[in-house]
Scaffold this active site. Sequence first.
Site: not given
Ligand code: HXC
Length: 259
Positions: A65, A110, A113, A133
Amino acid sequence: MNYETILCEIEDGIGTITLNRPKVLNAINDELLKEMSEALDIFAENQNVKVVILTGGDKVFAAGADIVFMSEASSLEAESFVRLCHETIDKITNLDKPVIAAIAGLALGGGCELTLSCDIRIAAEGTNIGLPEINLGLYPGGGGTQRLTRLVGTGWAKQLLMTGKPIDAKSALNIGLVTKVVPAQELMKEAKGLALELARKSTIAMRLMKSCIDYGENVDLPSGCLFEQKVWALLLSTDDAHEGMKAFLEKRKPDFRGR
Ligand code: HXC
């Protein structure tokens, strides 16, 4: 079917939704969910669509998400977002056609999911799948605590959910989180091949069988078996069932019409 955050196409009886926010690794926001929901409604209505593929293409499925949105959301916005997540994910589960998730790169939070609501998951080599998460001070709110547990069992679900550590495609295969791992360049070919194979089956038998499996997952065994019996008796009188058995006896391929 022009969308901002997804690509949507229908070809050879296969409806494909491709998540399309590459700059943020297909992070899932409100707009993406609304567009996906609309595309799913179109696929549900269109009798030419026999099977659906959900994918992010051959680079990344989804990094979860949208954290920018979530970090700024009020409780009311959060409530509306999580409801939309569940409504969209439920649409995938309740679609009366098989849905294949073709997963490459990353399927986190997400993103994972979304794949859990699909009927069959195949992954590209090198894909990482997980629910991180907990590292954000959250837990998965899109059905992950429920569907992951049902799919892989409590032990593996707690390992993945509590550590927040993604696992690679081979480990995902070992625990039954995906059913096949293929080289990245073959992912879409594999997904389409499988979709075409399923599209050739009887759509009515496929639909009723899916409903038996999904209904049975939420009730006790005798209730599930009773449901299966009643639906099976209904199925036996369809043209497709007659055609399938007749074709077997006549030693030819069946010509299913979905009736
Ligand atoms: C918003 C995101 C994002 C996310 C990545 N980006 N994941 N933006 N939401 N979930 C953005 C980064 O900020 C970055 O933007 C660009 O995408 C590239 O990501 P990087 O981090 O630079 O890439 P990398 O170093 O390759 O790392 C990839 C990654 C990391 C390991 C996936 O991005 C990461 O840990 N992302 C978060 C993963 C996460 O925690 N997901 C769960 C979310 S909570 P910029 O502008 O800097 O280029 C969830 C809850 C669901 O899903 C609930 C539903 C109701």
